[in-house]
Design a protein around this motif. Structure first.
Motif, mmCIF file in Angstrom:
data_model
loop_
_atom_site.group_PDB
_atom_site.id
_atom_site.type_symbol
_atom_site.label_atom_id
_atom_site.label_comp_id
_atom_site.label_asym_id
_atom_site.label_seq_id
_atom_site.Cartn_x
_atom_site.Cartn_y
_atom_site.Cartn_z
ATOM 1 N N ILE A 191 25.649 38.012 48.101
ATOM 2 C CA ILE A 191 26.785 39.102 48.371
ATOM 3 C C ILE A 191 27.499 39.461 47.001
ATOM 4 O O ILE A 191 27.493 38.543 45.995
ATOM 5 C CB ILE A 191 28.024 38.396 49.568
ATOM 6 C CG1 ILE A 191 28.339 37.027 49.029
ATOM 7 C CG2 ILE A 191 27.310 38.319 50.802
ATOM 8 C CD1 ILE A 191 29.445 36.658 49.823
ATOM 9 N N GLU A 192 28.161 40.273 47.112
ATOM 10 C CA GLU A 192 28.685 40.998 45.856
ATOM 11 C C GLU A 192 30.195 40.417 45.523
ATOM 12 O O GLU A 192 30.805 39.967 46.210
ATOM 13 C CB GLU A 192 28.710 42.603 45.960
ATOM 14 C CG GLU A 192 27.518 43.095 45.893
ATOM 15 C CD GLU A 192 27.738 44.536 46.207
ATOM 16 O OE1 GLU A 192 28.689 45.037 47.064
ATOM 17 O OE2 GLU A 192 26.787 45.442 45.707
ATOM 18 N N LEU A 193 30.284 40.337 44.182
ATOM 19 C CA LEU A 193 31.476 39.784 43.681
ATOM 20 C C LEU A 193 32.377 40.920 43.287
ATOM 21 O O LEU A 193 31.971 42.065 42.628
ATOM 22 C CB LEU A 193 31.516 39.129 42.458
ATOM 23 C CG LEU A 193 30.727 37.699 42.773
ATOM 24 C CD1 LEU A 193 30.266 37.054 41.346
ATOM 25 C CD2 LEU A 193 31.524 36.761 43.778
ATOM 26 N N TYR A 194 33.669 40.908 43.393
ATOM 27 C CA TYR A 194 34.810 42.157 43.368
ATOM 28 C C TYR A 194 35.942 41.819 42.505
ATOM 29 O O TYR A 194 36.303 40.476 42.524
ATOM 30 C CB TYR A 194 35.394 42.634 44.937
ATOM 31 C CG TYR A 194 34.121 43.081 45.653
ATOM 32 C CD1 TYR A 194 33.619 44.672 45.405
ATOM 33 C CD2 TYR A 194 33.635 42.460 46.556
ATOM 34 C CE1 TYR A 194 32.766 45.174 46.249
ATOM 35 C CE2 TYR A 194 32.565 43.003 47.495
ATOM 36 C CZ TYR A 194 32.195 44.377 47.089
ATOM 37 O OH TYR A 194 31.140 44.934 47.999
ATOM 38 N N LYS A 195 36.542 42.614 41.914
ATOM 39 C CA LYS A 195 37.775 42.506 41.311
ATOM 40 C C LYS A 195 38.736 42.059 41.992
ATOM 41 O O LYS A 195 39.178 42.633 43.147
ATOM 42 C CB LYS A 195 37.979 43.655 40.228
ATOM 43 C CG LYS A 195 36.837 44.073 39.136
ATOM 44 C CD LYS A 195 37.466 45.142 38.337
ATOM 45 C CE LYS A 195 38.432 45.017 37.457
ATOM 46 N NZ LYS A 195 38.555 45.804 36.647
ATOM 47 N N LYS A 196 39.639 41.074 41.466
ATOM 48 C CA LYS A 196 41.078 40.773 41.756
ATOM 49 C C LYS A 196 41.950 42.054 42.012
ATOM 50 O O LYS A 196 41.796 43.051 41.144
ATOM 51 C CB LYS A 196 41.537 39.685 41.438
ATOM 52 C CG LYS A 196 41.957 39.988 39.770
ATOM 53 C CD LYS A 196 42.483 38.467 39.487
ATOM 54 C CE LYS A 196 42.837 39.064 37.601
ATOM 55 N NZ LYS A 196 43.386 37.940 37.063
#
Length: 226
Positions: A191-196
């Motif tokens: 799964i992808e990582l997203y910016k806070k």
């Protein structure tokens, strides 16, 4: 099949073979790079709108699964464990599937899921999506999470990467990821990582980085006995 699609399949096949050749020769850095580049191209095609793609939805799902397997092989090559979870001989089974994607109609050989079909930012929007390093945290390990708590706000499971800031004496969220409920099934998932900050409504998602960086999980489900 249009000439553009034929050329695209040839490029994918050539990239796949280059990665597998590097892998078999023990050139792991080159193999990882090739796998990750191809995986990114396949993911973008899997996420393409219907009008912009010659592939059916089922074919795009298979393309997405192949991309997941490339990521799993890449992760296996980077693992320090002695036993590889996803082997080269497993990956090679996918070459004829990718080559004949327009006519392939059998069950996919591995129990994996494509990277979730979410919004991919346009190239111009990706320019500022490199890793953030807080000024007061320069040095080794600044971007490494200290903890990975999970939350379940409604219809998705969220993972927040948190790290402690000693100078400010508080814990901050570095980035986040999430799983849809239909992705909860035994086996590996990427799964992808997203910016806070964590966007629980999933309205304005921004990838943490334009580099092929993902959260790799292996799910084991347990049934409660009555």
């Amino acid at each position: 099949m249009s000439e553009g699609t034929r050329t695209l399949l040839q490029r994918w096949g050539a990239s796949f073979r280059r990665g597998a050749d590097f892998d078999s020769w023990g050139q792991l850095v080159e193999a990882i790079d090739e796998y990750q580049i191809l995986a990114r191209h396949l993911q973008k095609e899997a996420q393409a709108q219907h009008n912009n793609s010659e592939f059916t939805e089922e074919q795009k799902k298979t393309i997405g699964k192949i991309a997941t397997c490339l990521e799993l092989r890449s992760a296996a090559l980077q693992s320090t464990q002695s036993q590889e979870e996803f082997k080269l001989e497993d990956l090679k089974k996918l070459e004829p599937i990718l080559k004949n994607i327009l006519t392939y109609n059998k069950e996919f050989p591995f129990d994996v899921q494509p990277v979730p079909l979410r919004r991919i930012l346009a190239p111009g929007e990706e320019e500022n999506l490199e890793f953030e390093e807080d000024e007061e945290e320069g040095g080794a390990g600044a971007g490494s999470p200290d903890s990975l708590p999970a939350r379940v706000p409604g219809a998705a499971i969220f993972f927040e990467f948190k790290h402690y800031k000693p100078k400010k004496r508080f814990t901050s969220t570095k980035c986040f990821a999430f799983m849809e409920m239909d992705e909860i099934k035994p086996g590996p998932i990427v799964i992808e990582l997203y910016k806070k900050p964590t966007d629980f409504k999933r309205k304005k998602l921004q990838l943490l980085t334009k580099k092929p960086l993902y959260l790799h999980l292996h799910q084991t489900l347990h049934k409660e006995r009555p």
